[in-house]
Write an enzyme that holds these catalytic residues in place. Structure first.
Site, mmCIF file in Angstrom:
data_model
loop_
_atom_site.group_PDB
_atom_site.id
_atom_site.type_symbol
_atom_site.label_atom_id
_atom_site.label_comp_id
_atom_site.label_asym_id
_atom_site.label_seq_id
_atom_site.Cartn_x
_atom_site.Cartn_y
_atom_site.Cartn_z
ATOM 1 N N CYS A 1 -6.263 -27.538 7.950
ATOM 2 C CA CYS A 1 -5.118 -26.758 8.440
ATOM 3 C C CYS A 1 -4.326 -27.545 9.484
ATOM 4 O O CYS A 1 -4.832 -28.498 10.072
ATOM 5 C CB CYS A 1 -5.574 -25.403 8.990
ATOM 6 S SG CYS A 1 -6.035 -25.415 10.735
ATOM 7 N N GLY B 1 -11.374 3.945 1.071
ATOM 8 C CA GLY B 1 -12.364 4.623 1.903
ATOM 9 C C GLY B 1 -13.472 3.704 2.355
ATOM 10 O O GLY B 1 -14.560 4.135 2.713
ATOM 11 N N CYS C 1 -6.038 -27.736 12.999
ATOM 12 C CA CYS C 1 -7.184 -28.645 13.106
ATOM 13 C C CYS C 1 -6.772 -30.106 12.939
ATOM 14 O O CYS C 1 -7.405 -31.003 13.491
ATOM 15 C CB CYS C 1 -8.252 -28.272 12.092
ATOM 16 S SG CYS C 1 -9.097 -26.742 12.516
ATOM 17 N N ASP D 1 0.870 -1.171 0.000
ATOM 18 C CA ASP D 1 0.000 0.000 0.000
ATOM 19 C C ASP D 1 0.910 1.226 0.000
ATOM 20 O O ASP D 1 2.123 1.109 0.155
ATOM 21 C CB ASP D 1 -0.965 -0.026 1.191
ATOM 22 C CG ASP D 1 -0.276 0.167 2.516
ATOM 23 O OD1 ASP D 1 0.950 0.384 2.526
ATOM 24 O OD2 ASP D 1 -0.951 0.100 3.544
ATOM 25 N N SER D 2 0.323 2.397 -0.190
ATOM 26 C CA SER D 2 1.144 3.590 -0.400
ATOM 27 C C SER D 2 1.483 4.317 0.894
ATOM 28 O O SER D 2 2.262 5.254 0.892
ATOM 29 C CB SER D 2 0.388 4.547 -1.307
ATOM 30 O OG SER D 2 -0.791 4.975 -0.645
ATOM 31 N N GLY D 3 0.867 3.902 1.979
ATOM 32 C CA GLY D 3 1.086 4.609 3.240
ATOM 33 C C GLY D 3 0.029 5.651 3.531
ATOM 34 O O GLY D 3 -0.073 6.148 4.656
ATOM 35 N N GLY D 4 -0.775 5.981 2.529
ATOM 36 C CA GLY D 4 -1.799 7.017 2.709
ATOM 37 C C GLY D 4 -2.738 6.698 3.857
ATOM 38 O O GLY D 4 -2.982 7.529 4.736
ATOM 39 N N PHE D 5 -3.239 5.481 3.883
ATOM 40 C CA PHE D 5 -4.204 5.102 4.918
ATOM 41 C C PHE D 5 -3.625 5.262 6.318
ATOM 42 O O PHE D 5 -4.265 5.788 7.219
ATOM 43 C CB PHE D 5 -4.655 3.647 4.694
ATOM 44 C CG PHE D 5 -5.699 3.184 5.661
ATOM 45 C CD1 PHE D 5 -7.034 3.510 5.467
ATOM 46 C CD2 PHE D 5 -5.350 2.429 6.779
ATOM 47 C CE1 PHE D 5 -7.998 3.090 6.373
ATOM 48 C CE2 PHE D 5 -6.316 2.008 7.685
ATOM 49 C CZ PHE D 5 -7.646 2.337 7.475
ATOM 50 N N CYS E 1 -11.606 -29.217 8.504
ATOM 51 C CA CYS E 1 -10.580 -28.248 8.115
ATOM 52 C C CYS E 1 -9.232 -28.963 8.008
ATOM 53 O O CYS E 1 -8.863 -29.739 8.885
ATOM 54 C CB CYS E 1 -10.493 -27.114 9.135
ATOM 55 S SG CYS E 1 -9.162 -25.943 8.760
ATOM 56 N N HIS F 1 -5.098 -21.383 11.606
ATOM 57 C CA HIS F 1 -6.456 -21.781 11.216
ATOM 58 C C HIS F 1 -7.200 -20.642 10.510
ATOM 59 O O HIS F 1 -7.807 -20.849 9.457
ATOM 60 C CB HIS F 1 -7.280 -22.252 12.420
ATOM 61 C CG HIS F 1 -8.723 -22.430 12.072
ATOM 62 N ND1 HIS F 1 -9.209 -23.555 11.439
ATOM 63 C CD2 HIS F 1 -9.780 -21.573 12.163
ATOM 64 C CE1 HIS F 1 -10.496 -23.392 11.173
ATOM 65 N NE2 HIS F 1 -10.873 -22.196 11.608
ATOM 66 N N ASP G 1 -7.734 -7.749 1.078
ATOM 67 C CA ASP G 1 -6.746 -7.896 2.152
ATOM 68 C C ASP G 1 -7.450 -7.533 3.436
ATOM 69 O O ASP G 1 -8.354 -6.703 3.438
ATOM 70 C CB ASP G 1 -5.558 -6.947 1.956
ATOM 71 C CG ASP G 1 -5.891 -5.540 2.415
ATOM 72 O OD1 ASP G 1 -6.613 -4.838 1.681
ATOM 73 O OD2 ASP G 1 -5.474 -5.138 3.517
ATOM 74 N N ASP H 1 -3.057 8.204 -1.746
ATOM 75 C CA ASP H 1 -4.381 8.832 -1.769
ATOM 76 C C ASP H 1 -4.708 9.441 -0.415
ATOM 77 O O ASP H 1 -4.000 9.223 0.561
ATOM 78 C CB ASP H 1 -5.451 7.790 -2.132
ATOM 79 C CG ASP H 1 -5.548 6.679 -1.097
ATOM 80 O OD1 ASP H 1 -4.505 6.374 -0.458
ATOM 81 O OD2 ASP H 1 -6.620 6.100 -0.920
HETATM 82 ZN ZN LIG Z 1 -8.334 -25.362 10.837
#
Ligand SMILES: [Zn+2]
Length: 392
Positions: free
Chosen positions: A316, A226, A319, A103-107, A314, A345, A276, A157
Protein backbone atom coordinates in the site's frame (compact mmCIF):
# COMPACT_ATOMS: atom_id res chain seq x y z
CA UNK A 1 -36.48 3.28 -18.45
CA UNK A 2 -38.03 0.76 -16.10
CA UNK A 3 -38.10 -2.96 -16.56
CA UNK A 4 -41.52 -4.53 -16.05
CA UNK A 5 -41.63 -6.70 -12.95
CA UNK A 6 -42.27 -9.84 -15.03
CA UNK A 7 -38.67 -9.73 -16.19
CA UNK A 8 -37.49 -10.60 -12.66
CA UNK A 9 -37.86 -14.25 -13.63
CA UNK A 10 -36.23 -13.95 -17.05
CA UNK A 11 -32.88 -12.46 -16.37
CA UNK A 12 -29.51 -13.60 -17.57
CA UNK A 13 -27.27 -15.44 -15.17
CA UNK A 14 -25.92 -12.97 -12.64
CA UNK A 15 -23.49 -15.16 -10.79
CA UNK A 16 -21.38 -18.20 -11.45
CA UNK A 17 -19.32 -20.38 -9.18
CA UNK A 18 -16.10 -21.27 -10.96
CA UNK A 19 -14.59 -23.44 -8.23
CA UNK A 20 -15.53 -24.82 -4.84
CA UNK A 21 -13.16 -25.59 -1.99
CA UNK A 22 -12.62 -29.23 -1.06
CA UNK A 23 -12.19 -28.51 2.65
CA UNK A 24 -15.09 -26.13 3.26
CA UNK A 25 -18.07 -24.44 1.64
CA UNK A 26 -15.88 -21.67 0.18
CA UNK A 27 -16.45 -20.77 -3.46
CA UNK A 28 -14.63 -18.81 -6.09
CA UNK A 29 -17.08 -16.98 -8.30
CA UNK A 30 -17.95 -14.11 -10.60
CA UNK A 31 -20.78 -11.66 -10.18
CA UNK A 32 -21.93 -10.00 -13.39
CA UNK A 33 -23.15 -6.42 -13.18
CA UNK A 34 -23.88 -3.80 -15.83
CA UNK A 35 -20.74 -1.95 -14.75
CA UNK A 36 -18.37 -4.88 -14.76
CA UNK A 37 -17.63 -8.38 -13.56
CA UNK A 38 -16.77 -8.76 -9.88
CA UNK A 39 -14.49 -11.56 -8.72
CA UNK A 40 -15.75 -13.15 -5.51
CA UNK A 41 -15.30 -13.51 -2.60
CA UNK A 42 -15.23 -9.72 -2.55
CA UNK A 43 -14.96 -6.99 0.06
CA UNK A 44 -16.95 -3.80 -0.51
CA UNK A 45 -15.51 -0.66 1.10
CA UNK A 46 -18.32 1.33 2.72
CA UNK A 47 -19.13 4.76 1.29
CA UNK A 48 -21.80 5.69 3.81
CA UNK A 49 -22.27 9.30 2.72
CA UNK A 50 -21.21 8.78 -0.90
CA UNK A 51 -17.53 8.62 0.01
CA UNK A 52 -15.34 5.90 1.50
CA UNK A 53 -14.08 7.90 4.45
CA UNK A 54 -10.77 9.66 3.71
CA UNK A 55 -10.20 7.81 0.41
CA UNK A 56 -10.69 9.00 -3.15
CA UNK A 57 -11.89 6.88 -6.10
CA UNK A 58 -8.45 6.71 -7.71
CA UNK A 59 -6.91 5.27 -4.53
CA UNK A 60 -9.77 2.83 -4.17
CA UNK A 61 -9.29 1.53 -7.69
CA UNK A 62 -5.51 1.35 -7.32
CA UNK A 63 -5.88 -0.83 -4.25
CA UNK A 64 -8.22 -3.19 -6.10
CA UNK A 65 -11.71 -2.06 -5.09
CA UNK A 66 -14.27 -3.69 -7.38
CA UNK A 67 -17.48 -2.42 -5.80
CA UNK A 68 -18.41 0.02 -3.04
CA UNK A 69 -21.45 0.32 -0.83
CA UNK A 70 -23.68 3.38 -0.50
CA UNK A 71 -26.25 4.03 2.23
CA UNK A 72 -29.79 4.79 1.15
CA UNK A 73 -30.80 6.27 4.51
CA UNK A 74 -27.89 8.73 4.72
CA UNK A 75 -27.98 9.77 1.06
CA UNK A 76 -31.74 10.25 1.23
CA UNK A 77 -31.36 12.59 4.20
CA UNK A 78 -28.36 14.39 2.74
CA UNK A 79 -27.91 15.56 0.03
CA UNK A 80 -31.38 14.25 -0.88
CA UNK A 81 -32.72 12.58 -3.98
CA UNK A 82 -33.26 15.67 -6.10
CA UNK A 83 -29.59 16.62 -6.09
CA UNK A 84 -28.47 13.08 -6.92
CA UNK A 85 -31.13 12.80 -9.61
CA UNK A 86 -29.98 16.12 -11.14
CA UNK A 87 -26.40 14.88 -11.08
CA UNK A 88 -27.46 11.87 -13.16
CA UNK A 89 -27.43 9.27 -10.40
CA UNK A 90 -25.06 8.27 -7.63
CA UNK A 91 -22.25 7.00 -9.89
CA UNK A 92 -22.08 10.35 -11.64
CA UNK A 93 -22.51 12.38 -8.47
CA UNK A 94 -19.57 10.72 -6.67
CA UNK A 95 -17.53 10.01 -9.83
CA UNK A 96 -17.38 6.25 -9.30
CA UNK A 97 -18.20 4.61 -12.65
CA UNK A 98 -17.80 1.10 -11.19
CA UNK A 99 -20.36 -1.11 -9.42
CA UNK A 100 -22.21 0.18 -6.36
CA UNK A 101 -24.41 -1.75 -3.96
CA UNK A 102 -26.90 0.26 -1.95
CA UNK A 103 -28.48 -0.92 1.25
CA UNK A 104 -32.18 -0.24 1.69
CA UNK A 105 -31.98 1.97 4.75
CA UNK A 106 -33.70 -0.60 6.94
CA UNK A 107 -30.70 -1.15 9.18
CA UNK A 108 -30.20 2.59 9.80
CA UNK A 109 -33.89 3.20 10.43
CA UNK A 110 -33.87 0.55 13.14
CA UNK A 111 -30.54 1.56 14.64
CA UNK A 112 -30.20 5.34 14.15
CA UNK A 113 -33.60 6.94 13.79
CA UNK A 114 -35.01 8.65 16.85
CA UNK A 115 -38.69 7.87 17.02
CA UNK A 116 -40.36 5.23 14.99
CA UNK A 117 -43.73 3.74 14.40
CA UNK A 118 -43.68 0.51 12.46
CA UNK A 119 -46.63 0.29 10.10
CA UNK A 120 -47.85 -2.27 7.59
CA UNK A 121 -45.93 -0.73 4.68
CA UNK A 122 -42.89 0.74 6.36
CA UNK A 123 -41.57 2.80 9.23
CA UNK A 124 -42.27 6.35 10.31
CA UNK A 125 -39.26 7.89 12.00
CA UNK A 126 -37.52 11.12 12.79
CA UNK A 127 -34.25 11.87 11.05
CA UNK A 128 -31.26 11.50 13.38
CA UNK A 129 -30.02 14.77 11.88
CA UNK A 130 -32.78 17.34 12.26
CA UNK A 131 -35.76 15.42 13.57
CA UNK A 132 -37.71 15.69 10.30
CA UNK A 133 -40.52 13.15 10.04
CA UNK A 134 -39.76 10.60 7.33
CA UNK A 135 -41.53 7.49 6.09
CA UNK A 136 -39.50 4.67 4.60
CA UNK A 137 -40.88 1.35 3.47
CA UNK A 138 -40.33 -1.15 0.66
CA UNK A 139 -41.85 1.14 -1.96
CA UNK A 140 -39.83 4.19 -0.90
CA UNK A 141 -36.58 2.24 -0.44
CA UNK A 142 -36.82 0.77 -3.95
CA UNK A 143 -37.73 4.15 -5.42
CA UNK A 144 -34.72 5.79 -3.77
CA UNK A 145 -32.37 3.03 -4.92
CA UNK A 146 -33.83 3.31 -8.42
CA UNK A 147 -32.97 7.01 -8.51
CA UNK A 148 -29.53 6.34 -7.02
CA UNK A 149 -29.11 3.85 -9.86
CA UNK A 150 -27.09 1.33 -7.88
CA UNK A 151 -26.03 -1.89 -9.59
CA UNK A 152 -27.29 -3.96 -6.68
CA UNK A 153 -30.23 -2.81 -4.55
CA UNK A 154 -31.25 -4.41 -1.27
CA UNK A 155 -34.80 -5.09 -0.16
CA UNK A 156 -36.20 -3.15 2.79
CA UNK A 157 -36.17 -5.38 5.88
CA UNK A 158 -36.64 -5.18 9.61
CA UNK A 159 -33.47 -5.73 11.56
CA UNK A 160 -34.36 -6.21 15.24
CA UNK A 161 -31.77 -6.12 18.06
CA UNK A 162 -30.07 -9.49 18.66
CA UNK A 163 -31.46 -9.68 22.19
CA UNK A 164 -35.10 -9.04 21.28
CA UNK A 165 -37.87 -11.36 22.53
CA UNK A 166 -38.58 -14.43 20.34
CA UNK A 167 -42.04 -13.04 19.65
CA UNK A 168 -40.53 -9.80 18.29
CA UNK A 169 -38.01 -11.74 16.20
CA UNK A 170 -40.89 -13.70 14.64
CA UNK A 171 -42.84 -10.50 13.94
CA UNK A 172 -39.76 -8.97 12.30
CA UNK A 173 -39.37 -12.04 10.08
CA UNK A 174 -43.03 -11.77 9.06
CA UNK A 175 -42.59 -8.12 8.11
CA UNK A 176 -39.29 -8.80 6.36
CA UNK A 177 -41.00 -11.37 4.12
CA UNK A 178 -44.02 -9.15 3.42
CA UNK A 179 -41.77 -6.20 2.65
CA UNK A 180 -39.52 -8.30 0.39
CA UNK A 181 -42.62 -9.26 -1.60
CA UNK A 182 -43.58 -5.58 -1.85
CA UNK A 183 -40.04 -4.62 -2.96
CA UNK A 184 -40.30 -7.19 -5.69
CA UNK A 185 -43.37 -5.48 -7.09
CA UNK A 186 -41.59 -2.14 -7.49
CA UNK A 187 -39.91 -1.09 -10.72
CA UNK A 188 -36.14 -1.01 -10.66
CA UNK A 189 -33.46 0.83 -12.58
CA UNK A 190 -32.29 -0.73 -15.81
CA UNK A 191 -29.96 -3.68 -15.19
CA UNK A 192 -30.27 -3.22 -11.43
CA UNK A 193 -30.06 -6.43 -9.44
CA UNK A 194 -32.06 -6.83 -6.26
CA UNK A 195 -30.95 -9.00 -3.35
CA UNK A 196 -33.31 -10.46 -0.77
CA UNK A 197 -32.41 -10.44 2.94
CA UNK A 198 -32.85 -13.29 5.41
CA UNK A 199 -33.53 -12.32 9.02
CA UNK A 200 -34.38 -14.54 12.00
CA UNK A 201 -31.70 -13.83 14.62
CA UNK A 202 -30.14 -16.96 16.09
CA UNK A 203 -33.29 -19.08 15.84
CA UNK A 204 -32.79 -22.00 13.41
CA UNK A 205 -36.55 -22.26 12.86
CA UNK A 206 -36.98 -18.56 12.03
CA UNK A 207 -33.90 -18.52 9.80
CA UNK A 208 -35.12 -21.54 7.85
CA UNK A 209 -38.64 -20.17 7.56
CA UNK A 210 -37.39 -16.74 6.43
CA UNK A 211 -34.79 -18.14 4.03
CA UNK A 212 -37.30 -20.42 2.31
CA UNK A 213 -39.84 -17.62 1.94
CA UNK A 214 -37.29 -15.11 0.61
CA UNK A 215 -35.72 -17.64 -1.80
CA UNK A 216 -39.21 -18.55 -3.07
CA UNK A 217 -39.61 -14.92 -4.15
CA UNK A 218 -36.57 -15.36 -6.44
CA UNK A 219 -34.09 -12.55 -6.04
CA UNK A 220 -30.82 -12.04 -7.90
CA UNK A 221 -28.82 -12.79 -4.76
CA UNK A 222 -29.35 -13.26 -1.04
CA UNK A 223 -28.05 -11.53 2.04
CA UNK A 224 -27.87 -12.73 5.59
CA UNK A 225 -29.00 -9.83 7.74
CA UNK A 226 -29.31 -9.43 11.49
CA UNK A 227 -25.65 -10.23 11.96
CA UNK A 228 -23.13 -7.72 13.29
CA UNK A 229 -25.83 -6.26 15.54
CA UNK A 230 -23.89 -6.66 18.77
CA UNK A 231 -24.17 -10.44 19.13
CA UNK A 232 -21.17 -12.56 20.18
CA UNK A 233 -19.06 -13.99 17.36
CA UNK A 234 -20.24 -17.55 17.99
CA UNK A 235 -23.86 -16.48 17.50
CA UNK A 236 -22.99 -14.60 14.32
CA UNK A 237 -21.25 -17.67 12.87
CA UNK A 238 -24.21 -19.82 13.91
CA UNK A 239 -26.68 -17.47 12.19
CA UNK A 240 -24.70 -17.84 8.96
CA UNK A 241 -24.32 -21.61 9.32
CA UNK A 242 -28.03 -22.19 9.85
CA UNK A 243 -29.06 -19.91 6.97
CA UNK A 244 -26.57 -20.89 4.27
CA UNK A 245 -27.97 -24.38 3.49
CA UNK A 246 -31.26 -22.78 2.42
CA UNK A 247 -29.66 -20.39 -0.07
CA UNK A 248 -29.35 -21.54 -3.70
CA UNK A 249 -25.76 -22.36 -4.70
CA UNK A 250 -26.02 -20.53 -8.03
CA UNK A 251 -26.79 -17.13 -6.46
CA UNK A 252 -24.42 -14.76 -4.67
CA UNK A 253 -24.53 -14.68 -0.86
CA UNK A 254 -23.78 -11.56 1.12
CA UNK A 255 -23.14 -11.34 4.88
CA UNK A 256 -24.11 -7.81 5.82
CA UNK A 257 -21.81 -5.60 7.91
CA UNK A 258 -19.06 -8.17 8.58
CA UNK A 259 -16.39 -8.49 9.90
CA UNK A 260 -12.78 -8.68 11.16
CA UNK A 261 -10.16 -10.20 8.82
CA UNK A 262 -10.24 -13.57 10.63
CA UNK A 263 -14.04 -13.55 10.53
CA UNK A 264 -14.01 -12.94 6.78
CA UNK A 265 -11.74 -15.95 6.29
CA UNK A 266 -14.13 -18.07 8.39
CA UNK A 267 -17.23 -16.72 6.65
CA UNK A 268 -15.79 -17.45 3.21
CA UNK A 269 -15.35 -21.04 4.45
CA UNK A 270 -19.07 -20.99 5.30
CA UNK A 271 -20.02 -20.17 1.71
CA UNK A 272 -20.26 -16.36 1.75
CA UNK A 273 -19.28 -14.35 -1.35
CA UNK A 274 -19.80 -10.65 -0.49
CA UNK A 275 -18.80 -8.57 2.51
CA UNK A 276 -18.97 -4.98 3.63
CA UNK A 277 -17.65 -3.51 6.84
CA UNK A 278 -16.84 -0.08 8.26
CA UNK A 279 -14.02 -1.49 10.42
CA UNK A 280 -11.04 -0.68 8.15
CA UNK A 281 -11.79 3.03 8.05
CA UNK A 282 -13.38 3.24 11.50
CA UNK A 283 -10.43 1.77 13.41
CA UNK A 284 -8.07 3.88 11.28
CA UNK A 285 -9.63 6.93 12.86
CA UNK A 286 -8.68 5.50 16.27
CA UNK A 287 -5.08 5.08 15.15
CA UNK A 288 -5.36 1.30 14.79
CA UNK A 289 -4.05 -0.73 11.85
CA UNK A 290 -5.06 -4.18 10.63
CA UNK A 291 -2.25 -6.56 9.75
CA UNK A 292 -2.12 -10.23 8.81
CA UNK A 293 -1.18 -10.89 12.42
CA UNK A 294 -3.96 -8.85 14.00
CA UNK A 295 -4.58 -5.24 14.96
CA UNK A 296 -1.84 -2.93 16.12
CA UNK A 297 -2.07 0.51 17.68
CA UNK A 298 0.12 2.81 15.62
CA UNK A 299 -0.38 5.49 18.26
CA UNK A 300 1.22 3.30 20.92
CA UNK A 301 4.51 4.32 22.49
CA UNK A 302 6.40 1.30 21.16
CA UNK A 303 6.18 2.82 17.66
CA UNK A 304 7.96 6.02 18.73
CA UNK A 305 11.21 5.14 16.98
CA UNK A 306 9.98 2.26 14.82
CA UNK A 307 11.08 3.17 11.32
CA UNK A 308 9.54 0.13 9.68
CA UNK A 309 6.28 0.33 7.73
CA UNK A 310 2.95 -0.56 9.36
CA UNK A 311 3.29 -4.05 7.89
CA UNK A 312 6.36 -5.54 6.27
CA UNK A 313 5.63 -6.67 2.71
CA UNK A 314 2.53 -4.51 2.32
CA UNK A 315 2.35 -2.80 -1.07
CA UNK A 316 0.00 0.00 0.00
CA UNK A 317 1.01 3.62 -0.45
CA UNK A 318 1.31 4.19 3.30
CA UNK A 319 3.66 1.23 3.84
CA UNK A 320 5.69 2.04 0.73
CA UNK A 321 6.31 5.62 1.83
CA UNK A 322 5.96 6.13 5.57
CA UNK A 323 7.19 4.65 8.83
CA UNK A 324 5.23 3.75 11.95
CA UNK A 325 7.13 6.44 13.85
CA UNK A 326 6.06 9.16 11.40
CA UNK A 327 2.46 7.95 11.21
CA UNK A 328 2.35 7.84 15.03
CA UNK A 329 3.56 11.43 15.09
CA UNK A 330 0.89 12.50 12.57
CA UNK A 331 -1.82 10.80 14.63
CA UNK A 332 -0.59 12.40 17.85
CA UNK A 333 -0.66 15.90 16.41
CA UNK A 334 -3.97 15.12 14.67
CA UNK A 335 -2.71 15.67 11.15
CA UNK A 336 -5.29 14.46 8.60
CA UNK A 337 -2.60 12.63 6.64
CA UNK A 338 -2.14 10.20 9.53
CA UNK A 339 -5.70 8.92 9.55
CA UNK A 340 -5.80 9.01 5.76
CA UNK A 341 -2.72 6.77 5.55
CA UNK A 342 -4.16 4.35 8.12
CA UNK A 343 -7.37 4.25 6.09
CA UNK A 344 -5.29 3.53 2.97
CA UNK A 345 -3.43 0.71 4.69
CA UNK A 346 -6.48 -0.85 6.36
CA UNK A 347 -8.64 -0.80 3.25
CA UNK A 348 -5.73 -2.15 1.21
CA UNK A 349 -5.24 -4.90 3.80
CA UNK A 350 -8.86 -6.04 3.49
CA UNK A 351 -8.72 -6.00 -0.31
CA UNK A 352 -5.38 -7.82 -0.34
CA UNK A 353 -6.84 -10.43 1.99
CA UNK A 354 -9.67 -11.04 -0.45
CA UNK A 355 -7.18 -11.30 -3.34
CA UNK A 356 -5.23 -13.89 -1.34
CA UNK A 357 -8.43 -15.77 -0.54
CA UNK A 358 -9.35 -15.92 -4.23
CA UNK A 359 -5.84 -17.00 -5.21
CA UNK A 360 -5.88 -19.83 -2.66
CA UNK A 361 -9.34 -20.90 -3.77
CA UNK A 362 -8.09 -21.00 -7.37
CA UNK A 363 -5.02 -22.99 -6.36
CA UNK A 364 -6.98 -25.41 -4.18
CA UNK A 365 -5.06 -24.41 -1.04
CA UNK A 366 -7.76 -22.54 0.84
CA UNK A 367 -7.93 -24.99 3.75
CA UNK A 368 -4.25 -24.53 4.54
CA UNK A 369 -4.44 -20.76 4.09
CA UNK A 370 -7.45 -20.57 6.41
CA UNK A 371 -5.73 -22.59 9.16
CA UNK A 372 -2.56 -20.53 8.98
CA UNK A 373 -4.29 -17.16 8.79
CA UNK A 374 -6.65 -17.78 11.67
CA UNK A 375 -3.97 -19.27 13.93
CA UNK A 376 -1.58 -16.35 13.21
CA UNK A 377 -4.22 -13.66 13.61
CA UNK A 378 -4.35 -12.03 17.02
CA UNK A 379 -7.46 -9.89 17.24
CA UNK A 380 -6.40 -8.31 20.52
CA UNK A 381 -4.32 -5.18 20.26
CA UNK A 382 -2.97 -5.73 23.77
CA UNK A 383 -1.74 -9.24 22.97
CA UNK A 384 -0.09 -8.03 19.80
CA UNK A 385 1.67 -5.22 21.66
CA UNK A 386 2.89 -7.67 24.28
CA UNK A 387 4.14 -10.06 21.64
CA UNK A 388 5.90 -7.25 19.89
CA UNK A 389 7.71 -6.20 23.05
CA UNK A 390 8.80 -9.82 23.54
CA UNK A 391 10.08 -10.02 19.96
CA UNK A 392 12.35 -7.06 20.29
ZN1 LIG B 1 0.19 -1.04 4.11
Amino acid sequence: MFIPTDSWLNRARMFEVSKTDGSSKARLGRLFTARGVIDTPVFMPVGTQGSVKALDPRELREMGTQIILGNTYHLYIRPGLEIIRSAGGLHQFINWPHPILTDSGGFQVFSLAKIRRIQAHGVEFRSHLDGALIFLGPKEAMEIQRVLGSDIAMVFDECPPHDCAPKDAATAVGRTIAWARECREQPRAQDQQVFGIVQGGSSPELREYCAKAIVALEFDGYAIGGVSVGEPESEMMKAVEITEPFLPVHKARYAMGLGTPAQLVELVARGIDLFDCVLPTRVARNGTAFTYKGTVSIKAGFNKTDFRPIEEGCACYACQNFTRAYLRHLLNVKEILGLRMLSVHNSHMYLRLMTDIRAHLAAGTYGQFRDEFVSNYRPSERILATRKVLER
